[in-house]
Scaffold this motif. Structure first.
Motif, PDB file in Angstrom:
ATOM      1  N   ASP A 131       0.833  -1.209   0.000  1.00 32.98           N
ATOM      2  CA  ASP A 131       0.000   0.000   0.000  1.00 32.98           C
ATOM      3  C   ASP A 131       0.868   1.258   0.000  1.00 32.98           C
ATOM      4  N   VAL A 132       2.025   1.177   0.661  1.00 34.65           N
ATOM      5  CA  VAL A 132       2.959   2.308   0.643  1.00 34.65           C
ATOM      6  C   VAL A 132       3.487   2.522  -0.778  1.00 34.65           C
ATOM      7  N   VAL A 133       3.803   1.436  -1.467  1.00 32.06           N
ATOM      8  CA  VAL A 133       4.285   1.528  -2.853  1.00 32.06           C
ATOM      9  C   VAL A 133       3.195   2.080  -3.762  1.00 32.06           C
ATOM     10  N   ILE A 134       1.971   1.633  -3.568  1.00 34.08           N
ATOM     11  CA  ILE A 134       0.839   2.114  -4.373  1.00 34.08           C
ATOM     12  C   ILE A 134       0.682   3.628  -4.207  1.00 34.08           C
ATOM     13  N   ASP A 135       0.730   4.106  -2.970  1.00 28.26           N
ATOM     14  CA  ASP A 135       0.609   5.551  -2.720  1.00 28.26           C
ATOM     15  C   ASP A 135       1.773   6.309  -3.367  1.00 28.26           C
ATOM     16  N   TRP A 136       2.962   5.742  -3.311  1.00 29.82           N
ATOM     17  CA  TRP A 136       4.146   6.388  -3.890  1.00 29.82           C
ATOM     18  C   TRP A 136       3.973   6.549  -5.400  1.00 29.82           C
ATOM     19  N   LEU A 137       3.476   5.522  -6.063  1.00 28.00           N
ATOM     20  CA  LEU A 137       3.279   5.574  -7.523  1.00 28.00           C
ATOM     21  C   LEU A 137       2.149   6.534  -7.906  1.00 28.00           C
ATOM     22  N   LYS A 138       1.075   6.516  -7.166  1.00 31.72           N
ATOM     23  CA  LYS A 138      -0.057   7.395  -7.477  1.00 31.72           C
ATOM     24  C   LYS A 138       0.328   8.864  -7.331  1.00 31.72           C
ATOM     25  N   ALA A 139       1.239   9.150  -6.428  1.00 32.98           N
ATOM     26  CA  ALA A 139       1.677  10.532  -6.219  1.00 32.98           C
ATOM     27  C   ALA A 139       2.535  11.033  -7.380  1.00 32.98           C
ATOM     28  N   ARG A 140       3.037  10.125  -8.209  1.00 32.25           N
ATOM     29  CA  ARG A 140       3.937  10.516  -9.317  1.00 32.25           C
ATOM     30  C   ARG A 140       3.330  10.311 -10.698  1.00 32.25           C
ATOM     31  N   GLY A 141       2.093   9.901 -10.734  1.00 29.26           N
ATOM     32  CA  GLY A 141       1.413   9.790 -12.026  1.00 29.26           C
ATOM     33  C   GLY A 141       1.569   8.427 -12.674  1.00 29.26           C
ATOM     34  N   PRO A 142       0.802   8.162 -13.746  1.00 27.15           N
ATOM     35  CA  PRO A 142       0.753   6.834 -14.364  1.00 27.15           C
ATOM     36  C   PRO A 142       1.766   6.612 -15.486  1.00 27.15           C
ATOM     37  N   ASN A 143       2.657   7.541 -15.727  1.00 23.38           N
ATOM     38  CA  ASN A 143       3.564   7.417 -16.876  1.00 23.38           C
ATOM     39  C   ASN A 143       4.782   6.536 -16.611  1.00 23.38           C
ATOM     40  N   MET A 144       5.063   6.250 -15.388  1.00 18.86           N
ATOM     41  CA  MET A 144       6.251   5.460 -15.055  1.00 18.86           C
ATOM     42  C   MET A 144       5.962   3.970 -15.259  1.00 18.86           C
ATOM     43  N   VAL A 145       6.882   3.289 -15.946  1.00 16.18           N
ATOM     44  CA  VAL A 145       6.761   1.842 -16.179  1.00 16.18           C
ATOM     45  C   VAL A 145       7.388   1.115 -14.990  1.00 16.18           C
ATOM     46  N   VAL A 146       6.690   0.094 -14.515  1.00 13.24           N
ATOM     47  CA  VAL A 146       7.065  -0.557 -13.247  1.00 13.24           C
ATOM     48  C   VAL A 146       7.342  -2.042 -13.480  1.00 13.24           C
ATOM     49  N   ALA A 147       8.335  -2.553 -12.768  1.00 14.06           N
ATOM     50  CA  ALA A 147       8.583  -3.996 -12.705  1.00 14.06           C
ATOM     51  C   ALA A 147       8.424  -4.429 -11.257  1.00 14.06           C
ATOM     52  N   ASP A 148       7.451  -5.326 -11.020  1.00 16.74           N
ATOM     53  CA  ASP A 148       7.150  -5.794  -9.665  1.00 16.74           C
ATOM     54  C   ASP A 148       7.773  -7.175  -9.486  1.00 16.74           C
ATOM     55  N   PHE A 149       8.938  -7.222  -8.817  1.00 16.78           N
ATOM     56  CA  PHE A 149       9.668  -8.464  -8.596  1.00 16.78           C
ATOM     57  C   PHE A 149       9.055  -9.234  -7.413  1.00 16.78           C
TER      58      PHE A 149
ATOM     59  N   SER B 125      -0.266  -4.208  -9.689  1.00 16.21           N
ATOM     60  CA  SER B 125      -0.695  -3.897 -11.062  1.00 16.21           C
ATOM     61  C   SER B 125      -2.193  -3.619 -11.140  1.00 16.21           C
ATOM     62  N   LYS B 126      -2.964  -4.202 -10.216  1.00 18.49           N
ATOM     63  CA  LYS B 126      -4.415  -4.020 -10.220  1.00 18.49           C
ATOM     64  C   LYS B 126      -4.843  -2.753  -9.483  1.00 18.49           C
ATOM     65  N   SER B 127      -3.887  -2.075  -8.852  1.00 10.25           N
ATOM     66  CA  SER B 127      -4.233  -0.918  -8.022  1.00 10.25           C
ATOM     67  C   SER B 127      -3.771   0.415  -8.593  1.00 10.25           C
ATOM     68  N   VAL B 128      -2.967   0.375  -9.656  1.00  5.90           N
ATOM     69  CA  VAL B 128      -2.463   1.622 -10.250  1.00  5.90           C
ATOM     70  C   VAL B 128      -2.726   1.625 -11.752  1.00  5.90           C
ATOM     71  N   LYS B 129      -2.623   2.813 -12.348  1.00  4.72           N
ATOM     72  CA  LYS B 129      -2.838   2.940 -13.795  1.00  4.72           C
ATOM     73  C   LYS B 129      -1.541   2.785 -14.594  1.00  4.72           C
ATOM     74  N   ASN B 130      -0.443   2.613 -13.919  1.00 10.88           N
ATOM     75  CA  ASN B 130       0.849   2.456 -14.586  1.00 10.88           C
ATOM     76  C   ASN B 130       0.922   1.137 -15.351  1.00 10.88           C
TER      77      ASN B 130
END
Length: 352
Positions: free
Chosen positions: A189-207, A215-220
């Motif tokens: 949830d901390v990671v989700i909040d961090w990504l939402k604060a920076r917008g959906p343009n960043m591509v993410v790899a969830d190891f 992936s189901k909680s953000v628009k990235n």
């Protein structure tokens, strides 16, 4: 003719009146003793007439005498006791009438209020059967065994294990989710909040994505990576060897997934796929970085990542359950000497 024979003056006591008094006294005594000689209508606790002589002589009058508990009672005392009994009866009658009136009023005009005020019956959970307890115990034991194996083996061995037995992977994640229910706040949830604060343009790899909640909680755009694919959105692979292109990722995430004795290989793979200036987010169980309890030194861990080519952005240890590191890729590995990686303490649950 004398005055008495003419009816003038007070009559003298006659033998007849004396006999009458004696009979009445005898009857009273018999009634007081409760014997068979009591007259009709006279019983213990009843009232018997007694002839008394009026002061100054003259005619006689009858006076009631109470007989209580086999003995002559006192007129005033009996009368007072009787009044008290009558008062109690009257008060009881008033109270009973009041209760009936309130009950009637409640039944007629406030029935819904009474029903609403009635507390609901508490549902009692059905006790687990012996078979259910044994199943839960077996499942918990299997989870702890798998968890210990993942922390003490290499990444390629863990990948091979779950490829052969996907049921073991499902069992492990079911136990993992049960453990997470005891955490006040989840690191994902901390990671989700961090990504939402920076917008959906960043591509993410969830190891080590697990159920791919990130992936189901953000628009990235999120590449979900794990040892087994729980659905079509997850890429099954060894975390040290992903199919991602070099320099194609903006954010690499390790959320409680630095498992295995060769965890530095996972971090090297994250460095490879990250763009220059990309972010590395690491959330790990706090006890793994507690030197006082055989955990790794956080300083040594940060220094190793700096040697790999990362700069520390922030280090958050406020949470009671986990610590959070944020790094930024600033270049390639520095120096020719091998990096001294600390041994991360395995997160092994106690056997029950």
């Amino acid at each position: 003719m004398n005055l008495e024979e003419a009816g003038i003056g007070e009559p003298k006591k006659t033998k007849k009146s004396k006999k009458a008094r004696m009979k009445l006294k005898a009857a009273a005594a018999a009634a007081g003793g409760g014997g068979a000689g009591a007259g009709p209508g006279v019983a213990i606790g009843g009232v018997v007439p007694v002839v008394m002589k009026r002061k100054g002589g003259g005619a006689v009058e009858s006076k009631k005498m109470s007989v209580m508990s086999g003995a002559k009672g006192n007129d005033d005392g009996d009368l007072g006791a009787k009044k008290k009994r009558n008062r109690k009866k009257r008060k009881k009658g008033v109270r009973d009438a009041g209760v009936e009136e309130v009950a009637e009023e409640g039944n007629n005009s406030h029935e819904s209020d009474v029903v609403a005020a009635t507390p609901p019956k508490r549902e009692i959970a059905k006790p687990l059967s012996f078979l259910d307890k044994m199943r839960a115990r077996l499942s918990g034991g299997q989870f702890r065994m798998l968890n210990e194996q993942l922390y003490t083996c290499k990444g390629e061995d863990a990948f091979e294990l779950f490829q052969k037995d996907e049921g073991a992977f499902k069992l492990y994640h079911a136990g993992y989710q049960e453990q997470m229910t005891h955490w006040p706040r989840l690191p994902v949830d901390v990671v989700i909040d961090w990504l939402k604060a920076r917008g959906p343009n960043m591509v993410v790899a969830d190891f080590g994505c697990g159920d791919a909640r990130l992936s189901k909680s953000v628009k990235n755009k999120v590449y979900s990576l794990d040892l087994v694919a729980c659905d079509d959105t997850v890429i099954a692979c060894n975390m040290a060897n992903t199919p991602l292109e070099k320099g194609s990722i903006d954010v690499a995430v390790f959320c409680l997934s630095l498992m295995g004795v060769d965890y530095p290989r996972f971090l090297k793979e994250a460095h490879r796929v990250l763009k220059l200036g990309g972010f590395l987010l690491i959330a790990e169980v706090k006890s793994r970085f507690d030197p006082a309890n055989d955990g790794a030194s956080p300083t040594q861990f940060v220094d190793a990542l700096k040697r790999l080519g990362f700069a520390l952005v922030s280090q958050d240890e406020k949470n009671k359950m986990f610590c959070m590191f944020t790094f930024k890729k600033q270049g390639e590995k520095t120096g020719k000497k091998p990096i001294q990686w600390p041994d991360l303490k395995p997160c092994i649950y106690k056997k029950r």
